[in-house]
Design an enzyme around this catalytic site. Sequence first.
Site, PDB file in Angstrom:
ATOM      1  CG  ASN A   1      -1.838  -1.200   1.220  1.00  0.00           C
ATOM      2  OD1 ASN A   1      -2.415  -1.528   0.189  1.00  0.00           O
ATOM      3  ND2 ASN A   1      -1.968  -1.875   2.343  1.00  0.00           N
TER       4      ASN A   1
ATOM      5  CG  HIS B   1     -11.643 -13.636   6.130  1.00  0.00           C
ATOM      6  ND1 HIS B   1     -12.279 -12.645   6.820  1.00  0.00           N
ATOM      7  CD2 HIS B   1     -10.805 -12.999   5.276  1.00  0.00           C
ATOM      8  CE1 HIS B   1     -11.856 -11.472   6.398  1.00  0.00           C
ATOM      9  NE2 HIS B   1     -10.945 -11.649   5.468  1.00  0.00           N
TER      10      HIS B   1
ATOM     11  CG  ASP C   1      -5.609 -11.856   2.896  1.00  0.00           C
ATOM     12  OD1 ASP C   1      -4.384 -11.974   2.779  1.00  0.00           O
ATOM     13  OD2 ASP C   1      -6.168 -10.794   3.212  1.00  0.00           O
TER      14      ASP C   1
ATOM     15  CD  GLU D   1      -3.031  -9.616   7.845  1.00  0.00           C
ATOM     16  OE1 GLU D   1      -2.181  -9.735   6.944  1.00  0.00           O
ATOM     17  OE2 GLU D   1      -4.092  -8.971   7.691  1.00  0.00           O
TER      18      GLU D   1
ATOM     19  CD  GLU E   1      -6.936  -5.535   0.837  1.00  0.00           C
ATOM     20  OE1 GLU E   1      -5.804  -5.094   1.084  1.00  0.00           O
ATOM     21  OE2 GLU E   1      -7.459  -6.470   1.466  1.00  0.00           O
TER      22      GLU E   1
HETATM   23  C1  BDP Z   1      -4.223  -8.387   3.837  1.00  0.00           C
HETATM   24  C2  BDP Z   1      -3.810  -7.426   4.906  1.00  0.00           C
HETATM   25  C3  BDP Z   1      -3.639  -6.038   4.368  1.00  0.00           C
HETATM   26  C4  BDP Z   1      -2.722  -6.068   3.165  1.00  0.00           C
HETATM   27  C5  BDP Z   1      -3.255  -7.044   2.146  1.00  0.00           C
HETATM   28  C6  BDP Z   1      -2.346  -7.213   0.926  1.00  0.00           C
HETATM   29  O1  BDP Z   1      -4.786  -7.415   5.931  1.00  0.00           O
HETATM   30  O2  BDP Z   1      -3.130  -5.231   5.399  1.00  0.00           O
HETATM   31  O3  BDP Z   1      -2.578  -4.811   2.624  1.00  0.00           O
HETATM   32  O4  BDP Z   1      -3.379  -8.309   2.728  1.00  0.00           O
HETATM   33  O5  BDP Z   1      -1.766  -8.275   0.798  1.00  0.00           O
HETATM   34  O6  BDP Z   1      -4.104  -9.689   4.351  1.00  0.00           O
HETATM   35  O7  BDP Z   1      -2.243  -6.316   0.113  1.00  0.00           O
END
Ligand code: BDP
Length: 725
Positions: free
Chosen positions: A231, A542, A386, A414, A312
């Site tokens: 990001n 999730h 994810d 995470e 996102e």
């Molecule tokens: C998700 C995370 C997020 C990341 C995203 C990603 O929660 O913070 O930006 O993956 O991989 O699991 O871009």
Amino acid sequence: MTITLLFKRLALLFAILQIAGNVYADDGYKLWLGYNAVADKKLAAKYKAQLAHLKFAGNTPSLNAAREELLTGLEGTLALRPQIGDKIEYPALLVGIASSLKLPGSVCSESELDKTGNEGYLIKTVIINQKKCIVITAKTDIGVLHGVFGFLKLLQTQQSIDALNILEYPRIMYRVLDHWDNLNRTVERGYAGASIWNWHKLPGYIDQRYIDYARASASVGINGSVVNNVNANALMLTPEYLEKVKALANTFRPYGIKVYLSVKFSSPIDIGGLKTADPLNAQVMQWWKDKADEIYRSIPDFGGFLVKANSEGQPGPQAYGRSHADGANMLADALLPHNGIVMWRAFVYDNNVPDDRAKQAYNEFKPLDGQFKKNVIIQVKNGPIDFQPREPFHPLFGAMPNTPLMMEFQLTQEYLGFSTNLVYEAPLFKESLESDTYAMGKGSTVSKVIQGAFNPKLITGMAGVANIGTDINWCGHPFAQANWYAFGRLAWNPDLSSGDIASDWLKMTFSNNPGFISPMKAMMLQSRETAVNYMTPLGLHHIMGVNTHYGPGPWVDNAGRADWNAVYYHKADSAGIGFNRSSTGSNAVAQYQPQVRDLFENLATCPDEYLLWFHHVGWDYKMRSGATLWDEMVHRYYLGADAVKQMELSWGKMAGYVDEERFGSVKQLLAIQYDEATTWRNSCVLYFQTFSKRPIPAQYPKPDKPLSFYRDRKFLLAPGIGGNQ
Ligand code: BDP
């Protein structure tokens, strides 16, 4: 006290400390490069006899780094300072590029050397002057550095060095750590302190940590570092920050590690003053070309860009009606003259798209197979959702034969309990690497696909989202270091086993004592399955806390987007639980090759591990174990939490083998982990019970708190929410 008495006392104290070497405090900073003294005295003496003389050819920055590492390693493991020189006595250790060591052709043939490539090495026992010598050699400086680390590993793990014949080379080209680090030093999903990059002090101040980071990474063969968050902040590409990046690149270079940057697709607008970021716009193309040229003027071996686009909320080519291929290829054109690459992420999903989130990346990328420039590699997460504790492999691995696909694993935990949970991730990595895609018939494992086995023209790569921060022990948990270590080893050779990697790491980090290795290796190998059991057994996924992703949140139903809610994924109701992704549901199974599709589609063959990933199953469904689904699920949750108790007990017996500091730290963390595991268990069992309406089988202790207690807890300030600052 007389001087002699004082000396005697000091000598006594020193002797005691030496005997009880393992009680020295160790803060974990040295990682697996602590070079602990070889405890087996006989073996140490044998090593010493073979290594007393050293010929080290060459003095480039990489070779100097290699020499220094070798000397540090010999000093630590054997208290040995070998005689160095050209005119040496034999037996000796000879280290250097093959051509400068002037070895006779019989010692190592051209073809052997060729196999080592640009980064591999040879370690061989050879006879020189009728004496048994050891040669560490390669075609390049970096190869020699890797060889030195490989040799030191032999000593650290107490292998025989009597008859060596080791040929090592990486199976994967780009072996990259992805740091989700922001410019303000927060780390997205980071649980080990702040970002190790001190942007404010760069470029003037080179923290010793940067060098130690490069050493540790190089020691396991990592050759790239994406230093900022996917990001991305567009400021990263401004001259001010590029100066800082250059300083990091200069620091990493001797260790064979290239710097890469995450770039924001809208950078031409954000910092370039353009009105558009349309990849087919001539000014936009020129802007990126100029930017690439500017970067390479100061960092000639710059690695390239990592891009999160149209995901996102990140900007991307689709805003202009262009495809991922249009976007990636435009950047690839800018980098190609400099041999840079684009790592374009396939982590895309959109709540406005009505289809199952698990299907969206495949839907968007599969049609683009073969359309990417040769220096683009698509970075695909191991599973289709994810980085969950367990996911089936991502269907894209079996679906894009004409496109380079790069594996993306997440080292930072995470979804695996942050840095308070001991979870050794190699078994997770191996599980996805060993999955058979059937893309080219039986045996087309993900591992082979990403090694380019079916299309040698493709570039290859593996990325790990780093778990590194400013904590003294780097990763927040002494055992989390093993995930950094294992990632590097598997990126170098995906065919290594989780067990072998674990024992190497344990030996290098703690102790070679079998009384320690055997139970600790077993504990590490079991730890991921244990986490799956107390978090997301039987294919659940999730169901973690909202936003922070801390702890359980199976009840989450009001997150900003439907596809961020736990209820979207578990679909529990009075009839049963699970996401129907079979042909009667979202039909995500159809994204796999027929053999895999059928395996998952059919309830009778779908592995228990993925049951609720692919099927909505009745509470009374008879599992393979003979238990009903409800009873089996409850059983797994209790099994998981109980296994953490076992981990605490096993660790409790290790006090004699490890230093007090790390012993105490792991002990405390395991106690927290047990608390968190029981919280997961109680929350999930109580919550799902509201649907199943079935009792918790009598043999299990009932949760002592009501569901509302768990539901009402808020962890708004849990670590890891970075934001793209
Ligand atoms: C998700 C995370 C997020 C990341 C995203 C990603 O929660 O913070 O930006 O993956 O991989 O699991 O871009």
